[in-house]
Design an enzyme around this catalytic site. Structure first.
Site, PDB file in Angstrom:
ATOM      1  CG  ASP A 186       7.183  -1.632  -7.734  1.00 48.47           C
ATOM      2  OD1 ASP A 186       6.410  -1.174  -6.770  1.00 48.47           O
ATOM      3  OD2 ASP A 186       8.058  -1.598  -8.853  1.00 48.47           O
TER       4      ASP A 186
ATOM      5  CG  ASP B 180       5.957   1.092  -3.447  1.00 47.25           C
ATOM      6  OD1 ASP B 180       6.729   1.433  -2.269  1.00 47.25           O
ATOM      7  OD2 ASP B 180       6.193   2.154  -4.702  1.00 47.25           O
ATOM      8  CD  GLU B 181       9.700  -2.263  -4.327  1.00 42.80           C
ATOM      9  OE1 GLU B 181      10.259  -2.939  -5.296  1.00 42.80           O
ATOM     10  OE2 GLU B 181      10.700  -0.872  -4.043  1.00 42.80           O
TER      11      GLU B 181
END
EC number: 2.7.7.7
Length: 355
Positions: free
Chosen positions: A9, A103-104
């Protein structure tokens, strides 16, 4: 054999990209999003979070919480480019990558391309490669299933790494409050609290029958995660179910012409994604939020994927016209396309609509 799952993350991703690219923003409270009263915070730097600024918060509230807050307009093309760089790093270690957002992502490194036995060392190496490539930091959670890996990545933010071993999962879950569980939202957590379920230990004390009675088929999932059990695989080829775009306007829209004008860039945004990915959908959806915050959605489906932008636009405008005139001004419009399929245009093919 226990699986080895990593959840990566990125730390305050959008805001961190802006601070990286503009040195004058470093160390300052930054919010990515519109600064108007109608704006919404898409991401907040850690400096801003100290004041209680959070994503999805209205810009007006955020500015009140942090008077020194600096608003920066989002640059999604830049974020997508950086995300692709990060995905490229993941691919050096495993093909089993399940992106959750820009983003993860989850990574299954049980069998990995580096032939490394330690998932913790892999996570450390990935974090280092991300810093070297993007000058950004990420947090990592390492465990034997997705649920625990996700919890672990939140445990040492920012720029941390946390490992939950096979003999530690059940005890780790027992000590957490249920509102910290990934997959249990605010409404569900409140319902659990009303039933006397405050922690993972409380959740474990309930029978599967009890949980299914109160939460439907999700009850079985809650029963398992209370015991540190999650059998969901990392789905490397998971195809998203829909794509959409929406906008909260600086002032309310009152005429049909204003609303059609507001829809055009949203339609363009969705269609660019469809043409770039060659993934098209069969259901077009219009979302309208009025100035009293009442929200409606209207959809229309085709028998075959909608492959022409003109047709997509026509459907959206027809859905709008069916709900106009209205005596209430509109504050937000959104469009999306669902029932996605990987497909390619067939010359001369006619589409028939379901009404």
């Amino acid at each position: 054999m226990n699986r080895k799952i990593i959840h990566i993350d990125m730390d305050a991703f959008y805001a961190s990209v802006e601070q990286r690219d503009d040195p004058s923003l470093r160390g300052k409270p930054v919010a990515v999003g519109g600064s108007s009263d109608r704006g919404v915070v898409a991401a907040a730097s850690y400096e801003a979070r100290k004041y209680g600024v959070r994503s999805a918060m209205s810009s007006k509230v955020a500015a009140r919480k942090c008077p020194a807050l600096i608003f920066v307009k989002p640059r999604f093309e830049v974020y997508k480019y950086v995300s692709e760089q990060i995905r490229g790093i993941f691919a050096e270690f495993t093909p089993l990558i399940e992106p959750l957002s820009l983003d993860e992502a989850y990574l299954d490194v049980t069998e990995n391309l580096k032939k490394m036995r330690s998932a913790t060392l892999i996570a450390q190496e990935i974090k280092q490669r991300i810093v070297e490539t993007t000058q950004l930091t990420a947090s990592a959670g390492v465990s034997y299933n997705k649920f625990l890996a996700k919890l672990a990545s939140d445990f040492r933010k920012p720029n941390g790494i946390y490992v939950i071993g096979p003999d530690e999962g059940e005890a780790f879950v027992a000590n957490l409050t249920v509102n910290k569980f990934h997959g249990i939202g605010k409404v569900t957590a409140e319902k659990m609290n009303q039933l006397g379920i405050q922690t993972g230990m409380d959740l474990k004390s309930k029978t599967e029958f009890f949980l299914r009675t109160h939460f439907g088929k999700m009850g079985s999932y809650y029963y398992n995660i209370a015991r540190g059990i999650d059998q969901r695989p990392v789905e490397a080829d998971r195809i998203r179910k829909s794509v959409g775009s929406e906008n909260t306007f600086d002032r309310d829209l009152e005429t049909l012409a204003e609303m059609e004008g507001g829809l055009l860039p949203l339609i363009e945004d969705v269609w660019k994604w469809c043409t770039r990915t060659q993934i098209y959908g069969r259901t077009a959806t219009l979302k309208i939020k009025f100035n009293d915050f009442q929200m409606i959605t209207r959809s229309q489906s085709a028998f075959l994927p909608i492959r022409e932008k003109a047709l997509f636009e026509k459907i959206i405008f027809e859905l709008l016209n069916k709900n106009f005139p209205t005596d209430k001004p509109v504050r937000l419009l959104g469009v999306s396309i669902h029932n996605l399929e990987v497909t390619h245009p067939t010359e001369g093919q006619q589409l028939t609509l379901n009404f």
